[in-house]
Design an enzyme around this catalytic site. Sequence first.
Site, PDB file in Angstrom:
ATOM      1  CB  CYS A   1      10.213  69.281  96.306  1.00  0.00           C
ATOM      2  SG  CYS A   1       9.208  69.869  97.665  1.00  0.00           S
TER       3      CYS A   1
ATOM      4  CD  GLU B   1      10.597  73.539  98.856  1.00  0.00           C
ATOM      5  OE1 GLU B   1       9.601  74.264  98.756  1.00  0.00           O
ATOM      6  OE2 GLU B   1      10.633  72.359  98.460  1.00  0.00           O
TER       7      GLU B   1
ATOM      8  CG  HIS C   1       8.674  64.915  95.854  1.00  0.00           C
ATOM      9  ND1 HIS C   1       9.532  65.188  96.897  1.00  0.00           N
ATOM     10  CD2 HIS C   1       7.602  65.737  96.002  1.00  0.00           C
ATOM     11  CE1 HIS C   1       9.012  66.151  97.644  1.00  0.00           C
ATOM     12  NE2 HIS C   1       7.840  66.495  97.130  1.00  0.00           N
TER      13      HIS C   1
HETATM   14  N1  CAA Z   1      -7.781  55.193 108.026  1.00  0.00           N
HETATM   15  C1  CAA Z   1      -7.151  55.169 106.834  1.00  0.00           C
HETATM   16  N2  CAA Z   1      -7.131  56.230 105.976  1.00  0.00           N
HETATM   17  C2  CAA Z   1      -7.763  57.362 106.382  1.00  0.00           C
HETATM   18  C3  CAA Z   1      -8.430  57.452 107.618  1.00  0.00           C
HETATM   19  C4  CAA Z   1      -8.430  56.295 108.468  1.00  0.00           C
HETATM   20  N3  CAA Z   1      -9.024  56.300 109.673  1.00  0.00           N
HETATM   21  N4  CAA Z   1      -8.966  58.690 107.704  1.00  0.00           N
HETATM   22  C5  CAA Z   1      -8.641  59.366 106.559  1.00  0.00           C
HETATM   23  N5  CAA Z   1      -7.913  58.550 105.764  1.00  0.00           N
HETATM   24  C6  CAA Z   1      -7.333  58.868 104.460  1.00  0.00           C
HETATM   25  C7  CAA Z   1      -8.230  59.663 103.551  1.00  0.00           C
HETATM   26  O1  CAA Z   1      -9.179  58.837 102.901  1.00  0.00           O
HETATM   27  C8  CAA Z   1      -7.209  60.258 102.593  1.00  0.00           C
HETATM   28  O2  CAA Z   1      -6.823  59.267 101.662  1.00  0.00           O
HETATM   29  P1  CAA Z   1      -6.870  59.587 100.081  1.00  0.00           P
HETATM   30  O3  CAA Z   1      -5.972  60.776  99.866  1.00  0.00           O
HETATM   31  O4  CAA Z   1      -6.326  58.341  99.455  1.00  0.00           O
HETATM   32  O5  CAA Z   1      -8.273  59.885  99.749  1.00  0.00           O
HETATM   33  C9  CAA Z   1      -5.999  60.495 103.509  1.00  0.00           C
HETATM   34  O6  CAA Z   1      -6.235  59.717 104.679  1.00  0.00           O
HETATM   35  C10 CAA Z   1      -5.812  61.941 103.898  1.00  0.00           C
HETATM   36  O7  CAA Z   1      -6.998  62.425 104.390  1.00  0.00           O
HETATM   37  P2  CAA Z   1      -7.514  63.885 104.036  1.00  0.00           P
HETATM   38  O8  CAA Z   1      -7.431  64.087 102.551  1.00  0.00           O
HETATM   39  O9  CAA Z   1      -8.812  64.117 104.694  1.00  0.00           O
HETATM   40  O10 CAA Z   1      -6.358  64.732 104.755  1.00  0.00           O
HETATM   41  P3  CAA Z   1      -6.223  66.257 104.972  1.00  0.00           P
HETATM   42  O11 CAA Z   1      -7.320  67.027 104.362  1.00  0.00           O
HETATM   43  O12 CAA Z   1      -6.023  66.441 106.423  1.00  0.00           O
HETATM   44  O13 CAA Z   1      -4.872  66.664 104.190  1.00  0.00           O
HETATM   45  C11 CAA Z   1      -2.930  66.674 102.811  1.00  0.00           C
HETATM   46  C12 CAA Z   1      -3.948  65.798 103.593  1.00  0.00           C
HETATM   47  C13 CAA Z   1      -3.675  67.442 101.710  1.00  0.00           C
HETATM   48  C14 CAA Z   1      -1.877  65.772 102.208  1.00  0.00           C
HETATM   49  C15 CAA Z   1      -2.287  67.687 103.811  1.00  0.00           C
HETATM   50  O14 CAA Z   1      -1.558  66.970 104.771  1.00  0.00           O
HETATM   51  C16 CAA Z   1      -1.354  68.690 103.132  1.00  0.00           C
HETATM   52  O15 CAA Z   1      -1.802  69.740 102.683  1.00  0.00           O
HETATM   53  N6  CAA Z   1      -0.036  68.388 103.070  1.00  0.00           N
HETATM   54  C17 CAA Z   1       0.953  69.296 102.461  1.00  0.00           C
HETATM   55  C18 CAA Z   1       0.855  69.362 100.951  1.00  0.00           C
HETATM   56  C19 CAA Z   1       1.462  68.190 100.244  1.00  0.00           C
HETATM   57  O16 CAA Z   1       2.258  67.428 100.779  1.00  0.00           O
HETATM   58  N7  CAA Z   1       1.082  68.016  98.978  1.00  0.00           N
HETATM   59  C20 CAA Z   1       1.654  66.973  98.146  1.00  0.00           C
HETATM   60  C21 CAA Z   1       1.837  67.385  96.711  1.00  0.00           C
HETATM   61  S1  CAA Z   1       2.817  68.879  96.635  1.00  0.00           S
HETATM   62  C22 CAA Z   1       4.448  68.349  96.740  1.00  0.00           C
HETATM   63  O17 CAA Z   1       4.722  67.204  96.560  1.00  0.00           O
HETATM   64  C23 CAA Z   1       5.513  69.323  97.051  1.00  0.00           C
HETATM   65  C24 CAA Z   1       5.849  69.203  98.486  1.00  0.00           C
HETATM   66  O18 CAA Z   1       6.786  68.485  98.885  1.00  0.00           O
HETATM   67  C25 CAA Z   1       5.052  69.947  99.442  1.00  0.00           C
END
Ligand code: CAA
Length: 388
Positions: free
Chosen positions: A112, A80, A234
């Site tokens: 993906c 992709e 994945h």
């Molecule tokens: N210690 C331990 N854990 C902590 C922490 C700490 N000090 N601080 C935060 N966390 C945890 C949070 O509780 C959260 O855990 P949960 O999801 O279990 O609740 C985790 O860390 C992430 O924290 P946030 O949700 O606040 O993180 P974020 O808002 O910065 O974004 C994300 C996380 C949404 C994954 C972002 O990185 C993102 O958008 N990534 C790209 C999209 C993606 O990968 N999506 C996956 C599905 S889509 C797919 O699979 C296709 C593909 O390949 C893209």
Amino acid sequence: MTIIGIDKMSFFSPHQYIDMVELANARGEEPNKYLIGIGQTEQAVIPATQDVVTMAANAADEMLTASDRKKITMILFATESGIDNSKSGAVYLQRLLGINPYARTIELKQACYAGTFALMQARDYVTLHPDEKVLVVASDIARYGLQTSGEVTQGGGAVAMLVAANPMIAEINQDSQFLSRDIMDFWRPVYADTARVDGKYSSNVYQDFFKTVWTRYKAKTGRDIADFKALAFHLPFTKMGLKALRDILPEATDEQQVALMDEFEASRVYNKRIGNLYTGSLYLSLYSLLDNSQSLKAGDRIGMFSYGSGAEGEFYSLTLRPHFSAGLVTGQIDTLLANRQYVTIADYEKIFNNQLKGAADREFDFKGDPAKFVLHGLKNEQRQYICN
Ligand code: CAA
């Protein structure tokens, strides 16, 4: 009946990486958010001298014998983050790898998920033509942008798989269950070189798709969680697979829950250090599982969950063959990881902004890139590949 499946697997990712604690510090985040909350410890950094074609060539070259190259009659290139809107990456591979010219070459796209579709097409083709072999590559660079919430889930690399009759690694069973839904959780418009994503929504949809295809799989096949020795997911980031696994773990006995968690840990060893490689992530996870599991044996069934945003999900199973470890390139990923060079966050940012872009002629200094196949630059709007 002849068994068809994955005969060999090989992996490539470039020679540089960043440390997730350093990225967290640079972005003002708690390191444990990245290490535990996201589940990543390191991330591959992709230099300008590597793209999806060179990464796929570097992966496939390490596993193909001269005889394989003659017998391959189809190259399926899943990506992709392709380099051309017309010409497929597979045609470049045919030349770079010296594959039989009487082979079909094509590129496939559905976020993906495309690697899984390619694998299924390869299996069906070899079922009809058991003397021929199909090369499947899943190659991607995951780019969200500097200082975005997706940055911690970047990475890149390629997995190459040879599909053949009487395979060494695993039979690909005819038991897929799949689901498609037109949604906008993650996409990349043709004018953009970074992904657009609704992060939380994408994670929720991933889990929803997994539960839906898993439930359908059980209903259609009569199998349940007790039939699986391991599940591979994945892994856009490794916590994502953990969330999906936890959704169905209560269906297992206490003893099996422990065993499935152990296998899950084995399946994310490499992904934690490479990051996301989109189409290849599920297959790097499978590689990690096969290389790091202490207990898998011939005949074991492995559940595979493939997810591609936009969105498509598929669950299917593999059955391990008697000498499955022999289908992997011995010590390949340990060597690759041991030889990687650490880069600072400041240097990574420079590398991130120095990718091939636009139509102007350019040349990259590729002496620092130890890979066999490298991108030398752009001339007359044509990518120049070199065999180092
Ligand atoms: N210690 C331990 N854990 C902590 C922490 C700490 N000090 N601080 C935060 N966390 C945890 C949070 O509780 C959260 O855990 P949960 O999801 O279990 O609740 C985790 O860390 C992430 O924290 P946030 O949700 O606040 O993180 P974020 O808002 O910065 O974004 C994300 C996380 C949404 C994954 C972002 O990185 C993102 O958008 N990534 C790209 C999209 C993606 O990968 N999506 C996956 C599905 S889509 C797919 O699979 C296709 C593909 O390949 C893209």
